[in-house]
Design an enzyme around this catalytic site. Structure first.
Site, PDB file in Angstrom:
ATOM      1  NE  ARG A 154     -24.874  11.671  49.078  1.00  0.00           N
ATOM      2  CZ  ARG A 154     -25.839  10.944  49.641  1.00  0.00           C
ATOM      3  NH1 ARG A 154     -27.071  11.427  49.707  1.00  0.00           N
ATOM      4  NH2 ARG A 154     -25.578   9.746  50.130  1.00  0.00           N
ATOM      5  CB  ILE A 155     -27.678  19.640  47.173  1.00  0.00           C
ATOM      6  CG1 ILE A 155     -27.918  18.422  46.264  1.00  0.00           C
ATOM      7  CG2 ILE A 155     -27.821  20.933  46.389  1.00  0.00           C
ATOM      8  CD1 ILE A 155     -29.350  18.272  45.786  1.00  0.00           C
ATOM      9  CG  ASP A 174     -29.781  19.295  58.008  1.00  0.00           C
ATOM     10  OD1 ASP A 174     -29.503  19.257  56.793  1.00  0.00           O
ATOM     11  OD2 ASP A 174     -30.439  18.397  58.584  1.00  0.00           O
ATOM     12  N   PRO A 206     -35.352  18.240  51.306  1.00  0.00           N
ATOM     13  CG  PRO A 206     -35.534  16.123  52.264  1.00  0.00           C
ATOM     14  CD  PRO A 206     -34.718  17.377  52.291  1.00  0.00           C
ATOM     15  CB  ALA A 233     -35.132  22.269  47.502  1.00  0.00           C
ATOM     16  CG  ASP A 258     -34.472  24.815  38.672  1.00  0.00           C
ATOM     17  OD1 ASP A 258     -34.640  25.218  37.502  1.00  0.00           O
ATOM     18  OD2 ASP A 258     -34.087  23.668  38.952  1.00  0.00           O
ATOM     19  CD  GLU A 263     -41.586  21.439  39.477  1.00  0.00           C
ATOM     20  OE1 GLU A 263     -41.157  22.298  40.269  1.00  0.00           O
ATOM     21  OE2 GLU A 263     -40.886  20.542  39.000  1.00  0.00           O
TER      22      GLU A 263
HETATM   23  C1  COI Z   1     -34.710  15.126  41.667  1.00  0.00           C
HETATM   24  O1  COI Z   1     -33.710  14.456  41.400  1.00  0.00           O
HETATM   25  O2  COI Z   1     -35.509  14.767  42.550  1.00  0.00           O
HETATM   26  C2  COI Z   1     -34.978  16.337  40.902  1.00  0.00           C
HETATM   27  O3  COI Z   1     -35.546  17.242  41.438  1.00  0.00           O
HETATM   28  C3  COI Z   1     -34.639  16.328  39.461  1.00  0.00           C
HETATM   29  C4  COI Z   1     -35.854  16.238  38.596  1.00  0.00           C
HETATM   30  C5  COI Z   1     -35.475  15.909  37.204  1.00  0.00           C
HETATM   31  C6  COI Z   1     -36.884  15.256  39.042  1.00  0.00           C
END
Ligand code: COI
Length: 330
Positions: A154-155, A174, A206, A233, A258, A263
């Protein structure tokens, strides 16, 4: 039926309140994450609602089983920090929110790429020092680029649409190609091909064990010189040390990430008055061609509302199904 929610932020509270009023179901809200310390608090609840990128407590699903907790409902999409084998073993349904707003993330990815192409960070630094000259920081146009999209869910699809709107050439890879995109002829036959052809590589897949460090030293060596990398991602998709090395020799012209492999204790935490101990991130933070954001691509009003409401609806559905299944069995 009553639910307990963890990691609840102030911007989410109004949606929890709205849902509780509409559904007449109690949802107790907690600011802290679900960890070893907070796990016992879940004891008398029907479902647990969470959102976190940090790890979940070991033994959580067994605890849920022992205490008749019927579901874990994530407010996010990613399940990479969960032990799904344990969920299966203890028969605890896990729900996520797969499409709270693909556009939120896609738009953010494009925003970051545009900033890199137009060197906005460098201009911000120059202007702060009262240097208002143009050269040598000439920009580049998106329509002159070949954008390689890895992951066309989707993204990825939303991102492709935006990139095509800017006139960029889009190529994609993909494991499970989309039929409509296939008809457009945008798929290349391997990741290697994509890495070799793209001026921009944007990740929209993912994190799985197979994709760990998808972009590693070898992958960087295959890329064009002056490539741009965008990662909204998962941090685990990039070997950050290899990325830094590629930046230092200008193989990579710019990167926006991001998400970051380490993190957990950093993003969405206020570390202003604490020592900063992540040397790798500290080195990246001062690079003029690196844009780092703390996992905010998802963070829009639309997405947050959907994350709360959809996760609560899913928890309710699972609990109701569980109740009716029990009634049928009885
Ligand atoms: C997700 O929806 O998996 C994200 O990466 C957003 C994050 C706030 C956990």
């Amino acid at each position: 039926m009553k639910f307990i929610a963890f990691g609840v932020r102030d911007d989410e509270r109004p949606y929890f309140v709205e849902w509780q009023q509409e559904n007449n179901i109690q949802v107790d809200l907690h600011q802290e994450m679900l960890d070893e310390k907070s796990l016992p608090a879940t004891k008398s609840y029907s479902a647990v609602i969470t959102l976190q990128t940090s790890s979940y407590p070991a033994g959580m699903f067994e605890f849920f089983k022992q205490n008749s907790i019927k579901a874990l409902a994530l407010r996010n999409v990613g399940v990479d920090n969960l032990n799904l084998a344990a969920a299966k073993k203890f028969k605890i349904p896990v729900t996520n929110v797969p499409a709270y707003s693909p556009n939120a993330i896609a738009e953010f990815s494009v925003t970051q790429l545009l900033q890199l192409l137009r060197k906005t960070t460098i201009f911000r630094q120059k202007i702060a020092a009262h240097d208002f000259r143009w050269a040598p920081d000439i920009g580049e146009e998106l329509r002159s680029k070949t954008v390689g999209v890895i992951g066309t869910g989707r993204i990825g699809k939303a991102a492709i649409k935006i990139y095509q709107g800017f006139g960029a050439k889009v190529i994609a890879y993909d494991l499970y190609p989309d039929e409509k995109l296939k008809a457009q002829g945008i798929y290349v036959s391997s990741i290697t091909e994509l890495l070799q052809q793209a001026d921009v590589i944007t990740l929209h897949l993912p994190a799985t064990a197979a994709d760990h460090y998808l972009l590693n030293e070898e992958a960087f060596s295959l890329m064009k010189s002056g490539v741009y990398i965008i990662n909204t991602a998962r941090g685990a998709l990039i070997d950050t040390r290899a990325l830094l090395a590629a930046l230092k020799v200008n193989k990579v012209a710019g990167v926006a990430f991001d998400t970051y492999e380490n993190e957990g204790p950093i993003f969405n935490h206020d570390l202003q008055k604490k020592p900063f101990t992540d040397a790798l991130l500290a080195e990246l933070l001062v690079q003029p061609n690196v844009l780092i954001t703390p996992h905010i691509a998802f963070y829009t009003k639309t997405a947050v509302k959907n994350m709360v409401l959809i996760s609560l609806n899913s928890a309710k559905d699972v609990c109701l199904k569980h109740t009716s299944a029990n009634l049928v069995r009885k």
